[in-house]
Design an enzyme around this catalytic site. Structure first.
Site, PDB file in Angstrom:
ATOM      1  N   CYS A  30      29.922  32.259  31.730  1.00 40.31           N
ATOM      2  CA  CYS A  30      29.387  31.805  33.028  1.00 40.31           C
ATOM      3  C   CYS A  30      29.164  33.000  33.972  1.00 40.31           C
ATOM      4  O   CYS A  30      30.137  33.609  34.417  1.00 40.31           O
ATOM      5  CB  CYS A  30      30.390  30.814  33.617  1.00 40.31           C
ATOM      6  SG  CYS A  30      30.209  30.471  35.368  1.00 40.31           S
ATOM      7  N   CYS A  33      31.017  32.869  37.307  1.00 37.76           N
ATOM      8  CA  CYS A  33      32.453  33.066  37.064  1.00 37.76           C
ATOM      9  C   CYS A  33      32.766  34.554  36.956  1.00 37.76           C
ATOM     10  O   CYS A  33      33.791  35.019  37.459  1.00 37.76           O
ATOM     11  CB  CYS A  33      32.889  32.363  35.782  1.00 37.76           C
ATOM     12  SG  CYS A  33      32.640  30.574  35.787  1.00 37.76           S
TER      13      CYS A  33
END
Length: 105
Positions: A30, A33
């Site tokens: 991600c 993230c």
């Protein structure tokens, strides 16, 4: 203080403890993230009176499902094992600290 890297068992142990825990639900693939990771590291280093942890949702899908984590990153602030606040999506350090401090203090 270092960030705790949780699995399903250590997450459950953390939720049994008293106090404030800030848990970053993330995945290694991600991009947002990855952007949040250094901010969470800084927050963990500066943490005073609360625990900062990360939980890879791909490794703990049952917990992510139980909590209804649908988007990542999601940062959930717990107090005494109970969810107090949920921040979905990338947040800057100030936003995160404001949320944490409103619960931890």
């Amino acid at each position: 203080m270092d960030i705790l890297h949780l699995n399903e068992d250590s997450y459950k142990e953390l939720m049994q403890k008293q106090g404030v825990a800030v848990v970053d639900f993330y995945a290694t693939w991600c991009p947002p993230c990855k952007m949040l990771a250094p901010i969470m590291e800084e927050i963990a280093e500066e943490a005073n009176g609360y625990t900062v942890a990360k939980l890879d949702i791909d490794q703990a899908i049952n917990i992510a499902n139980e909590l209804g984590v649908m988007s990542i990153p999601t940062v959930i602030i717990f107090k005494d094992g109970q969810e107090q606040e949920r921040l979905v999506g990338f947040r800057n350090k100030e936003e995160l600290l404001d949320a944490i401090n409103s619960i931890a203090n």
